[in-house]
Design an enzyme around this catalytic site. Structure first.
Site, PDB file in Angstrom:
ATOM      1  N   PRO A 232      40.496  39.579  44.102  1.00  0.00           N
ATOM      2  CG  PRO A 232      38.426  38.571  43.705  1.00  0.00           C
ATOM      3  CD  PRO A 232      39.481  38.552  44.410  1.00  0.00           C
ATOM      4  N   PRO A 233      39.642  42.893  43.100  1.00  0.00           N
ATOM      5  CG  PRO A 233      39.712  44.447  41.449  1.00  0.00           C
ATOM      6  CD  PRO A 233      39.313  43.026  41.889  1.00  0.00           C
ATOM      7  CB  THR A 235      38.485  41.063  48.394  1.00  0.00           C
ATOM      8  OG1 THR A 235      39.749  41.117  47.968  1.00  0.00           O
ATOM      9  CG2 THR A 235      37.536  40.359  47.259  1.00  0.00           C
ATOM     10  N   GLY A 236      39.438  43.359  50.392  1.00  0.00           N
ATOM     11  CA  GLY A 236      39.921  44.201  51.664  1.00  0.00           C
ATOM     12  C   GLY A 236      41.325  43.808  51.783  1.00  0.00           C
ATOM     13  CE  LYS A 237      43.959  42.776  46.499  1.00  0.00           C
ATOM     14  NZ  LYS A 237      42.571  43.092  46.136  1.00  0.00           N
ATOM     15  CB  THR A 238      44.484  48.115  50.903  1.00  0.00           C
ATOM     16  OG1 THR A 238      44.794  47.851  49.766  1.00  0.00           O
ATOM     17  CG2 THR A 238      45.118  49.468  51.674  1.00  0.00           C
ATOM     18  CD  GLU A 455      13.529  42.403  30.374  1.00  0.00           C
ATOM     19  OE1 GLU A 455      14.184  41.495  31.054  1.00  0.00           O
ATOM     20  OE2 GLU A 455      14.416  43.004  29.709  1.00  0.00           O
ATOM     21  CG  HIS A 458      14.660  37.148  29.732  1.00  0.00           C
ATOM     22  ND1 HIS A 458      15.823  36.423  29.255  1.00  0.00           N
ATOM     23  CD2 HIS A 458      14.987  38.651  29.307  1.00  0.00           C
ATOM     24  CE1 HIS A 458      16.552  37.181  28.308  1.00  0.00           C
ATOM     25  NE2 HIS A 458      15.971  38.293  28.359  1.00  0.00           N
ATOM     26  CG  ASP A 529      19.416  38.364  26.591  1.00  0.00           C
ATOM     27  OD1 ASP A 529      19.981  38.898  27.855  1.00  0.00           O
ATOM     28  OD2 ASP A 529      18.236  38.703  26.140  1.00  0.00           O
TER      29      ASP A 529
END
Length: 644
Positions: A232-233, A235-238, A455, A458, A529
């Site tokens: 996912p964007p 996450t530290g690939k670069t 609320e 919920h 919801d």
């Protein structure tokens, strides 16, 4: 190098100054190539006057379009001609006047009549005249187009920068990769990368191979051709690729997949060839292509438009360079993408990308490590609990955590604090997940009461269900597009059972159920919801096979090729719609039943919420008592918000 030499200005061809001499040249040619230089234009009346006075010695008709008038020597001394004769631009022997006569036949007829009538003596001749300037002017539009084209192409190639950009149109097919070698050493190492232990082990082996290949080759092993970082964007690939560049100690070529894309046909393939040529010359080396999906998309899709030919040619060249004839060089290709599902099968096969390393979202321990990395440069107070922050931020990527730490520092600075406190981090979580607090949003007391009961609904339903996520806090402070929010900390589950999904859906429907029970009316506040439970119910029926009537079947296609295909009949679609509606309505009625049993506590909770605007788990314990299904608080959790 001396200062004098260092400060010497450089005049390049990228300036418009080069066009000034060209303009002056054209002006000079216009003067020196004109036979009527220094002559004066005259009207018909003036021409008739000097003609009848017999002052004209010779008339020269040029190109059948205008006449050059030569005056007799004795007539040039008249006052009416002296002004033109004494003109400094007038050349001796040149015509004194220029006359645009219009129609040539009428002009010659008038001259003949005047010559007979007034007994005039002058010569009349015709001449075709061409000049170098005329030739230039005829080609001037083409010359201007070429100059403008060269200028813009120079600007485009110059703006590209990078290796091989050079600011010249002839270098447009060169690679734009940024080279990191011993002269431009990368300071990022694996110590700067928190978490990602499995991914670091995989790429560490590539680094070891480049440093000491004999350790592997003596056993018959071969250097891997490439590794694909998927996840996912954020996450530290670069970041992981930067760490490889810092650790490897070999030339590292870094570029993006979009750097191969250009408006000219064949440029992408040319840049791929040039990139691998440079990498082979400096081998052993590493090539890192970020966002490789820009050129690695599966071929053959949407081919009817004809717009993918250039991208596919670039991909074909990349496939050839990575695993074709004559590619036995110590060049390793690293690539990163968050869209591995759309990549071409030929690119993913072994021999090109031998390893596919999945860089997932960090777990609890990895989040704590990432927090410790990002809080080092911050000035923290003693109240900050990094372990608790890691528990509060599941689902956050490394980039999200970095943003959270920076946001906490900004909040503390905004409040003129000397250090960053724990509450600043919690406020930063609210800011990132919930959005900016809308302090100026006008809400009527009636609307505020509806939001409070919504609320509270919920909170009440989730507190009474075993598999619903435990509540952290409830707020009716508007944030972003929401008017209120209920914050939960559910478990991070690897698998989800039917009962767990149904309890979550029931808690989500608790808001609308409370509105119906208390006011006997429903509002549009439950939009998010309804969207959430509809997606969950549809997934239960069509994806996970959790519905008894539809059965153990899934209509999910992981290849992503079902975008325009309905994999079931119309009768099945009707059954699916009925089952989805039945699941949602069943949980809605279940929520109403739970709220009816605890209506007094629901009202008490809503009143406290109206009073304090934000209530926490402790307030719910005081009203409902300890939750019978309470689990260990150290269990890893995931932050989730139900918004209206």
């Amino acid at each position: 190098m001396s200062d004098k030499k260092k400060n010497t200005p450089k005049f390049g061809f990228n300036s418009f100054w080069i066009y000034i001499p060209i303009a002056l040249l054209f002006i000079g040619l216009s003067f020196f190539n004109s036979g009527s230089m220094g002559s004066s234009d005259i009207s018909k009346n003036e021409f008739t006057k000097i003609l009848n006075e017999n002052d004209i010695e010779r008339i020269l008709v040029v190109n059948k379009s205008f006449a050059e008038i030569y005056i007799k020597e004795e007539a040039s001394q008249k006052d009416q001609h002296k002004k033109v004769v004494n003109n400094p631009f007038h050349r001796k022997g040149a015509p004194l006047y220029t006359y645009n006569f219009g129609d040539l036949q009428n002009f010659e007829k008038d001259l003949q009549e005047a010559k007979v009538k007034n007994d005039l003596n002058f010569d009349l001749k015709n001449r075709e005249r061409t000049s170098f300037l005329d030739s230039i002017i005829s080609f001037l539009p083409f010359i201007l187009l070429i100059v403008i084209w060269l200028f813009f192409m120079r600007r485009m190639s110059g703006a590209g920068g990078g290796a091989g950009g050079g600011g010249q149109i002839f270098n447009i097919g060169k690679s734009r990769a940024t080279l990191f070698d011993k002269d431009t050493k990368v300071k990022t190492t694996f110590k700067n990368v928190a978490g990602l232990e499995g991914a670091k082990e995989e790429v560490q082996e590539i680094v070891d191979f480049l440093k000491s290949p004999e350790k592997y080759t003596k056993l018959g092993g071969k250097i891997p051709k490439g590794a694909l970082l998927v996840g996912p964007p954020g996450t530290g690939k670069t970041l992981l690729a930067k760490a490889v560049a810092g650790e490897a100690g070999v030339p590292f070529f870094s570029l993006s997949g979009s750097d191969f894309v250009e408006m000219f046909v064949g440029v992408g393939a040319s840049r791929v060839r040039d990139l691998f040529k440079q990498a082979q010359q400096k081998s052993p080396s590493i090539i890192f292509i970020d966002e490789i999906d820009a050129i690695g998309r599966a071929r053959g899709k949407n081919s009817m438009t004809g717009g993918n030919d250039e991208r596919e040619n670039t991909l074909n060249q990349l496939l050839t360079e990575m695993d074709g004839f004559g590619t036995d060089t110590n060049v390793i290709v690293l690539a990163a993408t968050n869209r591995a599902d759309i990549l071409d099968k030929a690119l993913m096969r072994a021999g090109r990308f031998d390893r596919q390393i999945y860089v997932d979202l960090p777990d609890l321990n990895e989040r704590q490590e990432i927090f410790e990395v990002h809080v080092k440069p911050l000035k923290l107070s003693d109240s900050v609990n990094v372990e608790f922050l890691a528990q509060q931020t599941p689902g956050f990527s490394g980039a999200d955590i970095a943003n959270l730490c920076n946001e906490a520092a900004l909040i503390a600075a905004r409040n003129s604090k000397d250090s960053i406190e724990h509450q600043d981090f919690l406020d930063a979580v609210d800011r990132i997940v919930g959005g900016l607090e809308k302090k100026n949003k006008v809400i009527t007391p009636k609307e505020k009461k509806v939001i409070a009961f919504h609320e509270a609904g919920h909170a009440t339903v989730s507190w009474m269900l075993e598999h619903a996520a435990p509540l952290v806090k409830v707020t009716i402070v508007p944030r972003g597009q929401s008017l209120g929010a209920a914050w939960y900390l559910p478990e991070e589950r690897k698998i989800v059972q039917t009962e767990q999904m149904l309890d979550e859906m029931c808690a989500t429907m608790g808001g609308r159920a409370a509105e119906k029970l208390v006011f006997d009316k429903i509002s549009t506040g439950a939009l998010s919801d309804l969207e959430k439970v509809t997606k969950q119910a549809r997934a239960m029926v069509t994806v996970y096979g959790l519905n008894d009537k539809v059965g153990n079947i899934t209509y999910y296609d992981s290849s992503g090729n079902d975008a325009f295909v309905k994999p079931y009949s119309d009768s099945t679609a009707k059954v699916i719609d009925e089952e989805i509606s039945e699941i949602i309505e069943g949980q809605y009625q279940r929520a109403i039943k739970i709220l009816e049993e605890h209506r007094d506590k629901l009202t008490l909770l809503a009143e406290r919420l109206l009073e304090k605007e934000v209530i926490f788990k402790d307030d719910l314990v005081k009203i409902f008592g300890k939750r019978p299904f309470e689990k260990d608080e150290t269990t890893e959790t995931q932050n989730q918000v139900t918004e209206e």
